[in-house]
Every structure is written in structure tokens, then in C-alpha cells.
Design an enzyme around this catalytic site. Structure first.
Site, mmCIF file in Angstrom:
data_model
loop_
_atom_site.group_PDB
_atom_site.id
_atom_site.type_symbol
_atom_site.label_atom_id
_atom_site.label_comp_id
_atom_site.label_asym_id
_atom_site.label_seq_id
_atom_site.Cartn_x
_atom_site.Cartn_y
_atom_site.Cartn_z
ATOM 1 N N GLY A 1 41.988 47.234 36.574
ATOM 2 C CA GLY A 1 41.820 45.866 37.073
ATOM 3 C C GLY A 1 40.377 45.571 37.419
ATOM 4 N N ASP B 1 44.168 42.929 46.718
ATOM 5 C CA ASP B 1 45.459 42.281 47.002
ATOM 6 C C ASP B 1 46.654 43.221 46.880
ATOM 7 O OD1 ASP B 1 44.139 39.932 47.390
ATOM 8 O OD2 ASP B 1 45.066 38.859 45.713
ATOM 9 N N GLY C 1 39.178 42.675 38.773
ATOM 10 C CA GLY C 1 39.080 41.475 39.623
ATOM 11 C C GLY C 1 37.957 41.678 40.631
ATOM 12 N N PHE C 2 38.070 41.025 41.777
ATOM 13 C CA PHE C 2 37.014 41.142 42.785
ATOM 14 C C PHE C 2 36.813 42.593 43.200
ATOM 15 C CE2 PHE C 2 37.923 36.654 43.155
ATOM 16 C CZ PHE C 2 36.661 36.127 43.320
ATOM 17 N N GLU D 1 43.803 22.411 47.656
ATOM 18 C CA GLU D 1 42.666 22.071 46.799
ATOM 19 C C GLU D 1 43.138 21.363 45.525
ATOM 20 O OE1 GLU D 1 39.567 25.377 48.497
ATOM 21 O OE2 GLU D 1 40.474 25.839 46.580
ATOM 22 N N VAL E 1 47.695 48.543 31.556
ATOM 23 C CA VAL E 1 48.205 49.831 32.028
ATOM 24 C C VAL E 1 49.702 49.676 32.276
ATOM 25 C CG1 VAL E 1 48.101 51.517 33.884
ATOM 26 C CG2 VAL E 1 45.996 50.585 32.927
HETATM 27 C C1 FAD Z 1 44.206 29.786 42.746
HETATM 28 C C2 FAD Z 1 43.628 30.812 43.695
HETATM 29 C C3 FAD Z 1 42.656 30.434 44.597
HETATM 30 C C4 FAD Z 1 42.099 31.375 45.481
HETATM 31 N N1 FAD Z 1 41.134 30.964 46.353
HETATM 32 C C5 FAD Z 1 40.542 31.889 47.151
HETATM 33 C C6 FAD Z 1 39.459 31.516 47.997
HETATM 34 O O1 FAD Z 1 39.039 30.351 48.048
HETATM 35 N N2 FAD Z 1 38.887 32.487 48.767
HETATM 36 C C7 FAD Z 1 39.323 33.784 48.731
HETATM 37 O O2 FAD Z 1 38.751 34.635 49.428
HETATM 38 N N3 FAD Z 1 40.352 34.156 47.944
HETATM 39 C C8 FAD Z 1 40.969 33.246 47.146
HETATM 40 N N4 FAD Z 1 41.997 33.626 46.333
HETATM 41 C C9 FAD Z 1 42.479 35.005 46.403
HETATM 42 C C10 FAD Z 1 41.554 35.938 45.628
HETATM 43 O O3 FAD Z 1 41.358 35.437 44.330
HETATM 44 C C11 FAD Z 1 42.181 37.313 45.612
HETATM 45 O O4 FAD Z 1 42.296 37.775 46.930
HETATM 46 C C12 FAD Z 1 41.326 38.285 44.795
HETATM 47 O O5 FAD Z 1 41.278 37.868 43.447
HETATM 48 C C13 FAD Z 1 41.896 39.695 44.884
HETATM 49 O O6 FAD Z 1 41.097 40.545 44.104
HETATM 50 P P1 FAD Z 1 41.741 41.815 43.383
HETATM 51 O O7 FAD Z 1 40.602 42.536 42.755
HETATM 52 O O8 FAD Z 1 42.631 42.538 44.323
HETATM 53 O O9 FAD Z 1 42.700 41.220 42.253
HETATM 54 P P2 FAD Z 1 42.396 40.179 41.079
HETATM 55 O O10 FAD Z 1 41.125 39.450 41.299
HETATM 56 O O11 FAD Z 1 43.648 39.383 40.923
HETATM 57 O O12 FAD Z 1 42.188 41.098 39.792
HETATM 58 C C14 FAD Z 1 43.220 41.857 39.249
HETATM 59 C C15 FAD Z 1 42.786 42.279 37.854
HETATM 60 O O13 FAD Z 1 43.687 43.262 37.391
HETATM 61 C C16 FAD Z 1 44.013 43.021 36.037
HETATM 62 N N5 FAD Z 1 45.336 43.623 35.829
HETATM 63 C C17 FAD Z 1 46.471 43.369 36.517
HETATM 64 N N6 FAD Z 1 47.466 44.178 36.109
HETATM 65 C C18 FAD Z 1 46.944 44.962 35.135
HETATM 66 C C19 FAD Z 1 47.474 46.000 34.313
HETATM 67 N N7 FAD Z 1 48.744 46.422 34.439
HETATM 68 N N8 FAD Z 1 46.650 46.582 33.400
HETATM 69 C C20 FAD Z 1 45.365 46.177 33.264
HETATM 70 N N9 FAD Z 1 44.818 45.211 34.020
HETATM 71 C C21 FAD Z 1 45.592 44.613 34.937
HETATM 72 C C22 FAD Z 1 43.977 41.515 35.917
HETATM 73 O O14 FAD Z 1 43.754 41.108 34.580
HETATM 74 C C23 FAD Z 1 42.804 41.162 36.837
HETATM 75 O O15 FAD Z 1 41.584 41.135 36.137
HETATM 76 C C24 FAD Z 1 42.556 32.711 45.435
HETATM 77 C C25 FAD Z 1 43.543 33.093 44.528
HETATM 78 C C26 FAD Z 1 44.065 32.148 43.659
HETATM 79 C C27 FAD Z 1 45.117 32.559 42.665
#
Ligand code: FAD
Length: 442
Positions: free
Chosen positions: A21, A310, A23-24, A180, A89
Site C-alpha cells: 500500500g 487507517d 497511501g499516506f 465538503e 496482495v
Molecule cells: C474522501 C476522503 C476525504 C478525506 N479527507 C481527509 C482530510 O481532509 N484530512 C485527513 O487527514 N484525512 C482525510 N481522509 C482520510 C485519509 O485519506 C486517510 O486517513 C489516509 O489515506 C490513510 O492513509 P493509509 O496510508 O492508511 O491508506 P490509504 O491512503 O487509503 O492507502 C492505501 C493504499 O493501499 C493500496 N492497497 C489497498 N489494498 C491493497 C492490496 N490488497 N494490495 C495492494 N495494494 C493495496 C491502495 O491502492 C492504496 O494506495 C479522507 C479520506 C477520504 C476517502
């Protein structure tokens, strides 16, 4: 034959960290390990990082998809000890120290799970099928096509009831995403619908924001809650609180008190749940579907598997007994923290994670936003400019930042949204009873 770069990567004498993943959390983590004594393999099913906080702007045509997405290969290009593989994965095999992807197995010494969340429909399969979601770029583009298609269809309708049904937009969930989105749709009514769809009476477009709680922005201060509700109502959004949606069949929304609302567009932003991969059930907390970790981000019962962002549930901090909020700063801070711990010298004690909450903000429309920064709680134009600045600076990639700034300048100076193209029409699929719940991020 291997390229010299690939041969050099393979020859590195370091332990391998596989990150699932980007993401952030995942992205921050790989940046922290760039140039350090680890071989890092980033796996993500998409080939780009998505800046989710601005998804609603893609959904409402203010920004293009490529403005909020950044290709992983551009990020890892200058990092000789980091490689990227596109792939989903499917499961972790902890006893073999490897993950199984849709392209084969990848072995690890350390594994970092940062897979984020998916939309939570709380088990309601029909709503999951009929409602739209806002968790991925695909879904945001579906919403953009859908609302434009609804406008175009409404032009053909003479019957007021049928037209209102098309132009009733229902957003379920009054958190930041719902608020929003509702604000942005209300501005679309004031600008695009009014000036470009002149054959339609613009007041026939109604935006309903529904929440089961007694306030919007449930996790914000009471002041921010009151201000945001006032901003929404000023923009003409119908805010319905203490209201539970129990069903939606594609045309009719049903509430717990038996009342109904006709709408062909329901957007569900009422909750998320973790997206853990299979094979880690021993650490899985079923209800929020998050992976339990200790204060060192290490998965319960594992020595070399970690969870960040998350999908992780760390209850060790007395300030956050139910786990940390699912927001970007937690993901980024956990990633930085784990990287620091992994870089400690052998024998050096690891430091437990402690979240520094810097506050929250949400925007409701032009010049309208709310900010909670410790004791400082305010709303209005200054909050809005602050919101613009913070989000602009957080976007990954200089090019994206410049593009977003240009789009915003054009939009806010000219009152014209730029992207009103139905490139890929949204096609509704027929609901079949007992089909799998559509909670996957597309
Ligand atoms: C519409 C929206 C608005 C938001 N606004 C805010 C905000 O204003 N401020 C704030 O702080 N937070 C906000 N959030 C929350 C924030 O985006 C999340 O807290 C943050 O993205 C979490 O980061 P992460 O790295 O845990 O997961 P994510 O950023 O969700 O990244 C997960 C990654 O894992 C990958 N992935 C998932 N499963 C698999 C798999 N099985 N195999 C390979 N890859 C996989 C996905 O493709 C993705 O790239 C918002 C969320 C949404 C949906």
C-alpha cells in the site's frame, strides 16, 4: 538479462522490507527508508498514490484525476534501494515470510501493511450496490459523470416530479467528506446548473446531507459543528440529523422512521472499515476490520510484521483508548516513527509511538471553512485560505501542486468550474440479490 540498476538492487546486502500500500503511510515510509540499509519493495494495486482529501474536487469537476494522483515510479525512480511492483496482495503467508500477489509470491524479512480502508455499508448489500462511493479516483470520476448525466437527462423531462427525482442528490454521512461534497454540489447548483442548464429550474436540484448523529462533523468541536451547519444551510443544503438510512433501491431512500425520499443519486460517505489482507486473522479486530498492533506498530503476535495508517489499531496510547483517528497525519507520523525504529542500531531500545494531534479542518464552499487547532477554533475566509494552503502544500509532486493552484485560481477568480466532461459515462449495474458486497476500492 538484468539491467545494471536491477542487478545492483539485488546485490544489496540488506534485509528486505515489503510495503503493501502506497497511501499516506506507505509512501512516507518508503521515503524515510530511501538511501538507508534496507531493500524496499513497494506493492500497490494502483500505479499511483491518491491524495484522498481532494477526491471530492475530482467528483465535482474542480480538479482532474491526474492533479491528485502521483505515479509511484516517479517517486521511487531516484531511490536505488526502493523498487515498485504493481499488484494486488491477496494474502500473507507469515510462516513462509512472503506475500502472495496476483503476479506471484514476494519474500520479505519485514512486512509493512498499509492498505487503508474501504467504504463501510454496515452489511447492507443493496445500499452497497446502489449507492455511489468516494474512496478512489474511479469512484470520484463515476460521481462526476453521474451528476452531469443527471443534469443532461433532466433537460429532457417535462414532468416536475421526475425532474426533481433526477436532481435530488443525497449524501449519507456528515463527516468531512460528506460536508465538503455537499458544499461543492451546492456551488454547482449556483453556477453550472443556473448558467449552463438554463432549461432546468435550478431550485429543483436539492442536496440532502443525512447523518445519524446530532451534528455534522461529529469529531470536530461544537463551534466547528455549528459553523459548518450554518454554512451548509446558507448554501441551501438540507441537513437532516438523527436520521438513519435503512434502504436504498436506486430510486427511493428509506429512513428508519419509515419516511422516504426519491433520488437517483445517493453518495455514501457514512463510514469506512479497514482493508486488511488475508492471512493475518490472528491480529484482526473484526468490527472495524483493523489489525491490532502494539505501540511499536508491530502486529499482535508477530515479530516482523507491522501495520500503519487507517488499517492499524493501536490502543496502547491512553489518550486514544479506541485507537487513533483514521486521518492522514496519523498514517504519516506512524510511518516516520516505524522507519526511525527500524533504523536504530542493534540493541538500541525502540521508542513507542505517540500521536501529535495538530487539529482538523474542513471546507464547505468558497470562503467557508472551519478549523480546530487546539484551543483555536474558527471559521470563515481565513480558515478557508488556510485550508487551501495546507492542502496545496500536502499534495505529492511539484507538478501536481502547480496544476492544482492553477485550477483553483481559475475556478475561484472566474466562478467557472473547468471540467464538465462525461468522458467515461457512468453505467448503473442491475442489482442481483446475494451478489458480493461492493465495498472494494475500484
Ligand atoms: C474522501 C476522503 C476525504 C478525506 N479527507 C481527509 C482530510 O481532509 N484530512 C485527513 O487527514 N484525512 C482525510 N481522509 C482520510 C485519509 O485519506 C486517510 O486517513 C489516509 O489515506 C490513510 O492513509 P493509509 O496510508 O492508511 O491508506 P490509504 O491512503 O487509503 O492507502 C492505501 C493504499 O493501499 C493500496 N492497497 C489497498 N489494498 C491493497 C492490496 N490488497 N494490495 C495492494 N495494494 C493495496 C491502495 O491502492 C492504496 O494506495 C479522507 C479520506 C477520504 C476517502
Amino acid at each position: 538479462m538484468k539491467t545494471p540498476e536491477r542487478a545492483a538492487f539485488d546485490a544489496l546486502p540488506h534485509p528486505t522490507v515489503v510495503v503493501v500500500g502506497g497511501g499516506f503511510a506507505g509512501l512516507e515510509f518508503i521515503k524515510r527508508l530511501a538511501g538507508k540499509p534496507y531493500k524496499v519493495i513497494l506493492l500497490d494495486k494502483n500505479n499511483y498514490h491518491c491524495f484522498q482529501p481532494l477526491l471530492y474536487q475530482v467528483a465535482t469537476g474542480s480538479l482532474g484525476a491526474d492533479n491528485i494522483a502521483h505515479p509511484f515510479r516517479r517517486t521511487v525512480g531516484p531511490m536505488p534501494n526502493v523498487i515498485y511492483r504493481m499488484g494486488e496482495v491477496l494474502r500473507v503467508l507469515p510462516e513462509e515470510n512472503c506475500v502472495e500477489t496476483d503476479h506471484g509470491k514476494v519474500a520479505y524479512d519485514h512486512l509493512v501493511i498499509a492498505t487503508g480502508t474501504v467504504t463501510n455499508f454496515f452489511g447492507n448489500q443493496r445500499i452497497a450496490h446502489e449507492a455511489m462511493q468516494l474512496k478512489s479516483i474511479n469512484q470520484a470520476l463515476d460521481i462526476r459523470s453521474d451528476f452531469l448525466q443527471e443534469f443532461e437527462a433532466a433537460v429532457y423531462l417535462d414532468d416536475e416530479h421526475a425532474q426533481r427525482q433526477r436532481l435530488n442528490f443525497v449524501i449519507v454521512g456528515g463527516g468531512p467528506s460528506g460536508v465538503e461534497l455537499a458544499g461543492a454540489l451546492a456551488e454547482i447548483r449556483k453556477t453550472i446548473l443556473k448558467h449552463e442548464f438554463r432549461e432546468v429550474e435550478n431550485q429543483r436540484m436539492q442536496i440532502h446531507l443525512i447523518d445519524s448523529g446530532d451534528a455534522v462533523l461529529g469529531n470536530f468541536s461544537p463551534k466547528a459543528q455549528q459553523l459548518s451547519r450554518a454554512f451548509l444551510e446558507e448554501l441551501g443544503v438540507n441537513v437532516k440529523l438523527n436520521t438513519l438510512v435503512t434502504d436504498y433501491d436506486g430510486k427511493t431512500v428509506t429512513f428508519k422512521d419509515g419516511s422516504t425520499l426519491q433520488s437517483t443519486t445517493v453518495i455514501w460517505t457514512a463510514g469506512v472499515k479497514g482493508a486488511p489482507v488475508q492471512g493475518l486473522e490472528a491480529a484482526l479486530e473484526e468490527r472495524p476490520a483493523r489489525l491490532r498492533t502494539d505501540a511499536f506498530n508491530r502486529l499482535e503476535g508477530c515479530t516482523n510484521i507491522y501495520a500503519l495508517g487507517d488499517v492499524a489499531l493501536d490502543r496502547s496510547d491512553p489518550k486514544w483508548p479506541k485507537g487513533h483517528p483514521q486521518v492522514a497525519p496519523v498514517a504519516i507520523q506512524q510511518a516516520t516513527h516505524l522507519a526511525k525504529n527500524l533504523l536504530r542500531k542493534p540493541g538500541e531500545a525502540w521508542v513507542p509511538f505517540a500521536y501529535r494531534d495538530k487539529g482538523s479542518m474542513a471546507t464547505i464552499g468558497r470562503y467557508k471553512a472551519v478549523v480546530d487547532f487546539g484551543k483555536l477554533k474558527f471559521g470563515g475566509p481565513i480558515a478557508w485560505f488556510l485550508w487551501l494552503f495546507v492542502h496545496l502544500m500536502s499534495i505529492v509532486g511539484f507538478r501536481s501542486r502547480v496544476m492544482v493552484l492553477t485550477h483553483w485560481a481559475w475556478k475561484y477568480l472566474s466562478w467557472k468550474n473547468t471540467i464538465r466532461l462525461i468522458i467515461r459515462p457512468y453505467v448503473r449495474k442491475e442489482y442481483k440479490v446475494a451478489e458480493p458486497v461492493g465495498e472494494k476500492v475500484g
